[in-house]
Enzyme design. Structure first.
Site, PDB file in Angstrom:
ATOM      1  N   ASP A  74     -39.125  41.164 -93.080  1.00  0.00           N
ATOM      2  CA  ASP A  74     -38.628  41.360 -95.171  1.00  0.00           C
ATOM      3  C   ASP A  74     -37.937  41.495 -94.863  1.00  0.00           C
ATOM      4  O   ASP A  74     -36.502  41.955 -93.960  1.00  0.00           O
ATOM      5  CB  ASP A  74     -39.689  42.808 -95.305  1.00  0.00           C
ATOM      6  CG  ASP A  74     -39.489  43.922 -94.669  1.00  0.00           C
ATOM      7  OD1 ASP A  74     -39.092  44.265 -93.225  1.00  0.00           O
ATOM      8  OD2 ASP A  74     -39.146  44.822 -95.386  1.00  0.00           O
ATOM      9  N   GLU A 140     -39.747  47.031 -93.818  1.00  0.00           N
ATOM     10  CA  GLU A 140     -38.567  48.286 -93.029  1.00  0.00           C
ATOM     11  C   GLU A 140     -37.702  48.088 -94.229  1.00  0.00           C
ATOM     12  O   GLU A 140     -37.480  49.012 -94.790  1.00  0.00           O
ATOM     13  CB  GLU A 140     -38.090  47.138 -92.353  1.00  0.00           C
ATOM     14  CG  GLU A 140     -37.767  48.694 -91.307  1.00  0.00           C
ATOM     15  CD  GLU A 140     -35.786  48.312 -91.788  1.00  0.00           C
ATOM     16  OE1 GLU A 140     -34.891  49.893 -90.836  1.00  0.00           O
ATOM     17  OE2 GLU A 140     -35.649  47.572 -92.742  1.00  0.00           O
TER      18      GLU A 140
HETATM   19 ZN   LIG Z   1     -33.129  45.748 -90.665  1.00  0.00          ZN
END
Ligand SMILES: [Zn+2]
Length: 384
Positions: A74, A140
């Site tokens: 991501d 994340e």
């Molecule tokens: Zn990262």
């Protein structure tokens, strides 16, 4: 023919995987890794009030040692796309530089590790000695609740045991070979609250202004360092981030004043010892002020990965390819390493972080080639 890390990274950058969107990035990895003989699983996690997130776990080999590469596909949003000199999801290469959101943080390192793994398998008859895994999340950059934390737990419950983890977050401040991250500081936040008594500003003797107490307490908490640093860490730091009274009336003494702060702390402290220290210092300076600290929950404890053969192996690989001995660093913000360290020793080495999260995020093609070479050496020796 060796695998082409630039092509893999370019393909990943072309997947618009702004958290929580999968954007095709994990599907792409699944295809490539399955083709190389990995068993690939795509667990999805969700919690009330959060978006469902796709993750990926891929493994090849059944023996030990077991090395897991961790990372995320991501990315943060591109911001104003018109400000980019190349489209943020175009994956264009110009003058030896690959542009795009995630080029550095961290599709770049994911692509390099995939290329290194393909090369390693091709050179060893398609099977590693020991086991090699990818633990890749799509969560994340945002709230990170349906990502690595749950993926690690899921893997452990499925019987997966890791000996060591390499996390590919950008670890180098300016040039490849600057630093290997061997730990991270902890993070703890809180709000200092001082209660007073509301009143007319012309009659202060009838009121109790909490701002006086708040200023005294802030002064006391900033007056002395928390420590002098330790062997592997910079000094801990307390930083006030906001002072809030919210009083719009000019002739009113407010009833309450607050100040928010965050502490980045080293291995001299635990969350508990730090709370005791701060409350002791506040108590000593408070005088008549009525105060309390509302501590925020934190899942970011300090940790340090101890020196040993795995660290030596990574450092040697970096030094051989870049000609530089990387510093053992614990600086910067938190990362998913704070969750991984509960399962196995973790070391971070990736690309150069200079342009991450910026407009025109980019990485030199040469850095991608060299990072792949570093990862390949790590695999050759770890799975020897
Ligand atoms: Zn990262």
């Amino acid at each position: 023919m060796p695998a082409d890390p630039v092509a893999i990274v370019r393909d990943l950058v072309r997947c618009p995987s702004v958290t929580p969107a999968e954007g095709g990035a994990l599907a792409y990895l699944e295809g490539v890794l399955k083709g190389a003989g990995f068993t690939v699983q795509r667990p999805r996690f969700v919690e009330p009030g959060t978006a469902e997130i796709e993750n990926l776990y891929a493994r090849i080999g059944t023996g030990s040692p077991h090395l897991v590469f961790a990372g995320h596909t991501d990315v943060v949003p591109p911001g104003d796309t018109a400000a980019w000199s190349h489209g943020p999801f175009a994956g264009e290469v110009a003058d030896g530089v690959l542009y795009g959101r995630g080029a550095v943080d961290m599709k770049g390192a994911v692509g390099c590790f995939v290329a290194a793994a393909l090369d390693h398998l091709a050179a060893n008859g398609g099977k590693p000695k020991g086991s090699l895994s990818f633990l890749i999340t799509g969560d994340e950059e945002d709230i990170a609740v349906n990502g690595t934390v749950k993926l690690l737990k899921w893997a452990a419950e499925s019987g997966e045991r890791f000996d060591h983890c390499l996390l590919g977050e950008p670890s180098n401040p300016q040039a490849l070979g600057d630093a290997v991250k061997v730990g991270r500081r902890g993070s703890l936040g809180g709000t200092l609250v001082v209660r007073g008594r509301q009143g007319h500003v012309a009659y202060p003797h009838l009121a109790d202004n909490p701002i006086r107490g708040l200023v005294r307490l802030i002064g006391a908490l900033l007056a002395e360092p928390l420590d002098q640093g330790s062997k592997h860490f910079d000094p801990s730091n307390l930083e006030f981030t906001s002072i809030d009274v919210g009083n719009r009336t000019v002739n009113l003494i407010p009833a309450e004043a607050k100040a928010r702060f965050n502490i980045r702390f080293n291995d001299h402290h635990s969350q508990a010892s730090l709370k005791t220290l701060i409350e002791h210092r506040a108590g000593s300076a408070a005088g008549p002020a009525r105060w309390r600290i509302d501590w925020e929950p934190s899942n970011a404890d300090v940790f340090l990965t101890k020196p040993g053969p795995f660290l030596d192996l990574v450092v040697d690989a970096v030094a051989e390819v870049t000609g530089r001995k990387p510093q053992l660093s614990t600086s910067g913000g938190t990362s998913d390493a704070r969750f991984i360290k509960d399962y196995c020793p973790v070391i971070e080495f990736g690309l150069v972080g200079e342009t991450m999260h910026q407009v025109d995020e980019r990485i030199a093609v040469d850095d991608l080639v060299r990072l792949t070479a570093i990862y390949r050496r790590i695999l050759e020796r770890y799975l020897a």
